[in-house]
Structure formats: C-alpha cells, structure tokens
Design a protein around this motif. Structure first.
Motif, PDB file in Angstrom:
ATOM      1  N   ASP A  89       0.830  -1.211   0.000  1.00  0.00           N
ATOM      2  CA  ASP A  89       0.000   0.000   0.000  1.00  0.00           C
ATOM      3  C   ASP A  89       0.866   1.264   0.000  1.00  0.00           C
ATOM      4  O   ASP A  89       0.527   2.253  -0.661  1.00  0.00           O
ATOM      5  N   LEU A  90       1.971   1.232   0.747  1.00  0.00           N
ATOM      6  CA  LEU A  90       2.883   2.390   0.750  1.00  0.00           C
ATOM      7  C   LEU A  90       3.507   2.585  -0.628  1.00  0.00           C
ATOM      8  O   LEU A  90       3.689   3.722  -1.085  1.00  0.00           O
ATOM      9  N   CYS A  91       3.840   1.484  -1.302  1.00  0.00           N
ATOM     10  CA  CYS A  91       4.388   1.589  -2.658  1.00  0.00           C
ATOM     11  C   CYS A  91       3.377   2.238  -3.602  1.00  0.00           C
ATOM     12  O   CYS A  91       3.753   2.975  -4.525  1.00  0.00           O
ATOM     13  N   ILE A  92       2.107   1.954  -3.388  1.00  0.00           N
ATOM     14  CA  ILE A  92       1.054   2.539  -4.226  1.00  0.00           C
ATOM     15  C   ILE A  92       0.837   4.012  -3.880  1.00  0.00           C
ATOM     16  O   ILE A  92       0.666   4.846  -4.767  1.00  0.00           O
ATOM     17  N   ARG A  93       0.884   4.334  -2.593  1.00  0.00           N
ATOM     18  CA  ARG A  93       0.574   5.711  -2.181  1.00  0.00           C
ATOM     19  C   ARG A  93       1.718   6.688  -2.440  1.00  0.00           C
ATOM     20  O   ARG A  93       1.470   7.892  -2.523  1.00  0.00           O
ATOM     21  N   PHE A  94       2.940   6.188  -2.559  1.00  0.00           N
ATOM     22  CA  PHE A  94       4.075   7.100  -2.714  1.00  0.00           C
ATOM     23  C   PHE A  94       4.901   6.763  -3.960  1.00  0.00           C
ATOM     24  O   PHE A  94       6.110   6.526  -3.877  1.00  0.00           O
ATOM     25  N   PRO A  95       4.280   6.779  -5.133  1.00  0.00           N
ATOM     26  CA  PRO A  95       5.032   6.435  -6.354  1.00  0.00           C
ATOM     27  C   PRO A  95       6.123   7.446  -6.680  1.00  0.00           C
ATOM     28  O   PRO A  95       7.065   7.125  -7.400  1.00  0.00           O
TER      29      PRO A  95
END
Length: 475
Positions: free
Chosen positions: A217-223
C-alpha cells in the motif's frame, strides 16, 4: 590532494581514467573513493554511523541492548543537556568516556567474518539502529549523514532500502516514514529512490501477517518516492513457497496498480544470497513474470478499447499460488477495479513493449547463487564474504562467472558497521585486486547496468545516465 584529484576527475574525466591505475599504485585503495558509483543496494536501517547510534542510545537511556562494559563507560559520560541537535551529539562524541564506550561498542556490533548469520544481523540492527530511528529528527539526521558520506565517495545514484514499518513505535506512521525519507532523497545532491522492504520472518509472525499488504500500500501511495518493493532478511530460514506467496501476491498487486498509474514498480525477491536458487524457485519467478506480461497486455487492450475490462490479476495469482481466502480476495479485486479505473480515465501512460528498464523483470537482490537466469542482480561482494565463509577468497566469488556470462550485475555495499564494511568503495577494491583484475571497462559496464535498472523518475534517471556518461564515457 583528494580535493585536487576530485576536481581533475570532474573536469577531465578521460585524463583521470587514463591515470587511474597510477593513482591506485601511488595513493593506494583510497583512490577507489574517486570512482563514480551507482549503488543499487544500500540500507537506511543498516548503514548508519555507529558513533551516532551509540550517542542516541546514550541520550535516550536505551542501555538494555548494550553490553555491561559499554554501559559502564556511558554512565560516566557528562554532557550539557541544554544543548540541542548536532551540538548535543558533538558534546557526547568528545567525552573521553564516550570514546572508550564507542571502541567497545564497535567490537560488540562488528561481526566476525564467516560467523554471522542474517538472523543475528537483523537482530543487531533492530535493537540498535532502529531503536534510535523513531522520530522525524532522527530519520532526517541519519538520512543526511548517509547522503553526505555517499557524496564524499562519489556515489552518483542510489537505491535506498529499508523496512518503514519498523520506525513507527513512537508515533510516526508508515506514511510519515516514507514521506520523510523521500523528501531527504529528493534533496540529495545525486538521484535517489526508495525501496520498501517486507521482512521474511514477518510471514510467520501472527501480528505481522499484514506487513506485506501494508508495504505494498505504501508503494502505491508514494510512487514519487518509491521505485522498488523487496522481500528482505533471513533467506536461509524463510525460503518456503508459503513465505514467497505471502510477499509476492501483494508485490504483484502493487505492481499492477503502479503500472496503471504509469509509474512502474520493480519487484525485488532478495533471492540467492545464502540459498541456492533451484528450478522450483526459477519456475515460480517465470510464472510471476508471465503474469506481469499478461496484466500489461490486458491493460494495453483496455486502454485501446479492445477489451471487456478484465486484467487477470486475481485469476493469475490464484493460478500460481492457489485460491485467495475470503479475507484476502477483496483487496485484489479492489486493485483490479482501481487499475481499470485509472486506465479508463487516463489511458496507459507508458509503452509496455520496449519501455522502462526492468519493466517486466523480477530483481534478484543478491542472486549470487543463481548461475542460470538472466535476471538483474545487485551483488554485495563484501557482505557475501562476511556471511558466507565457504566462498573463502574473493577470487572464488560467483560474480566473475556471472559477469563473464553477460548477466546484468550491479554493486551495493549492503550493511556497513555490523559487517565491518567501510564504504561502497570496498567492493571495487576487492574486484580490482582479485586474480580476475576488474578494471575501468568492467566498472563501466556495471555502472551502465545500474543506470538501466534504476527505477526512478525520468528526471532522476536522466541525471544518473548523464553522470555515468560524463565519468565513463558513452556506452
């Protein structure tokens, strides 16, 4: 003299390259600090200055993780507690009792070559470094220290990895950690991108079972900050298909949504460091890459109006790993819906046939125990020498066979203090002095492989490529 040589290196790189063998002969191994380096495996949790870690443990009163002989001297340290920030740290550094404690502390944390395992290593990091990386000020302090040290040894680009959820014990959220470190990366004098890690043992700890999901989810939220997702830590103990399923299903989920955003994510498996990569593991990664290709093709069809909207994420993962549980399925169905919605609104913002480097690739992390596949590897020679006594001499390291066979190789220092590794230059020194005698042409190929596999923004990739071409010449 180093200032003069660095100026010559920057102004006249071709002359510097021609003179480099003489510089090594005259100045010794310190000359390797002047090589342009493109680091693809560096840790924010593990590469911290031991002096600062100890000073913060002292200032916070976190003595329980330290040997009695270190604590004995720390309790005699006297500093003016009205000081703040760097001034307070400097006061601690200069105290005589602290200097004795520091020497004893380094003997405690630096592991004896060949007698450390990844489980022990992770434990040292968690109890020491991570314990004093729990506030915004501490995260920014260590980030700036690491960036300065990297700049001083001519690092031109860096993939910076770590486990963000281990820095949330005192009020920060995972989002806070990624934002803080991402901001520091963007302010660095060379391009940097984050790699977020889920740790292998978490797949077997009930309270951590949602960690891979949260990291994805962090990878998705902070591209804008994150280019890679990784499955790190103790490969020897946690190498089952069940462990890989726990990580890979959410890594593929994040990869799918990021592709729909037009901001690709690289899936790193951190595989082949301490365990042989066999046919079973290679087949699993082949299946994952085939699924990534199918998802990409489905998104292209959707973007060009040649599809009914299915993108095969849920179906593809279940075919590889078995049916989702009722608790798992909703987030994968939601990811499919999100990807469809993004592509329907904005199209697909990147080509998928001959697009970004590593677009369909699963990165191996270390990969020294896979002599077959052509997947990119970020090899940490010094770390491998410490962890794997069976290698013996650097002359026996598999990097030379992999390089000779044309496998894509990059270099990174892995952890520093707990493994007694000085800096990123150490691997270059080892390769130069080995019987295989790597020279600048070999380092050039390594550098350009690193640039090709540098999954950052187009502007950062362009900066990295320009730096490589300036120092090594065009490929």
């Amino acid at each position: 003299m180093n200032r003069f040589l660095k100026a010559m290196r920057d102004r006249h790189p071709s002359l510097f390259r021609a003179m480099f063998p003489l510089l090594v002969r005259y100045y010794g191994d310190g000359a390797f600090r002047l090589l342009s380096k493109f680091v693809t495996h560096d840790h924010w949790d593990c590469d911290n200055d031991a002096e600062t870690v100890l000073a913060l443990l002292y200032l916070r009163g976190k003595f329980n993780v330290l040997p009695d002989k270190v604590v004995k001297h720390l309790k005699l340290v006297e500093v003016d507690r009205t000081l703040e920030g760097d001034a307070l740290l400097e006061a601690a550094y200069l105290d005589g009792h602290f200097q004795v404690a520091r020497a004893l502390y380094r003997k405690h944390i630096v592991q004896e070559p060949g007698k450390v395992n990844l489980g022990d290593y992770v434990k040292i990091i968690a109890e020491n470094n991570v314990a004093v990386m729990q506030t915004e000020a501490e995260l920014r302090l260590f980030a700036r220290q690491r960036i300065k040290r990297a700049a001083d040894e001519c690092v031109e680009a860096m993939v910076w990895r770590g486990a963000p959820l281990y820095h949330t014990d005192e009020g920060l959220s995972g989002d806070d950690v990624v934002r803080i470190l991402g901001e520091e990366c963007d302010a660095a004098p060379f391009p940097m991108v984050l790699e977020l890690c889920a740790l292998r043992h978490e797949a077997n700890v009930p309270i951590f079972l949602d960690r891979a999901e949260k990291v994805a989810d962090l990878c998705i939220r902070f591209p804008q900050y994150v280019g890679y997702m990784d499955f790190a830590a103790d490969e020897t103990t946690f190498h089952s298909r069940k462990d890989y399923r726990w990580y890979l299903i959410d890594a593929v989920r994040a990869w799918t949504v990021r592709l729909a955003m037009g901001l690709p994510l690289v899936i790193d498996t951190h595989m082949g460091e301490t365990v042989q990569v066999g046919d079973t593991e290679r087949q699993m990664l082949d299946q994952i890459e085939a699924l990534l290709r199918k998802i990409a093709t489905d998104l292209v069809k959707l973007a060009t109006g040649r599809s009914d909207g299915k993108i095969g994420l849920v179906e593809g993962l279940e075919k590889i790993f078995g049916n989702f549980s009722e608790a798992e399925r909703p987030r994968f169905e939601a990811a499919e819906a999100q990807a469809r919605s993004l592509v329907a609104k904005q199209g697909l913002a990147m080509g998928v046939d001959d697009g970004k480097a590593m677009f369909f690739s699963v990165f191996l992390g270390h990969g020294i125990n896979d002599l077959v596949s052509d997947r990119p590897r970020s090899i940490c020679v010094s770390s491998n020498m410490y962890l794997l006594p069976e290698i013996g001499s650097v002359d026996n390291h598999s990097i030379f066979q992999l390089f000779r066979e044309g496998k894509p190789i990059t270099l990174g220092p892995d952890g520093l203090d707990p493994l007694g590794i000085v800096d990123a230059s150490q691997d270059y020194t080892l390769l130069w002095h080995s019987k295989h005698a790597f020279r600048l042409p070999e380092f050039k190929r390594i550098a350009f492989t690193a640039v090709r596999t540098f999954n950052a923004s187009p502007a950062k990739v362009a900066r990295a490529r320009a730096a490589a071409e300036k120092f090594y010449g065009k490929l």
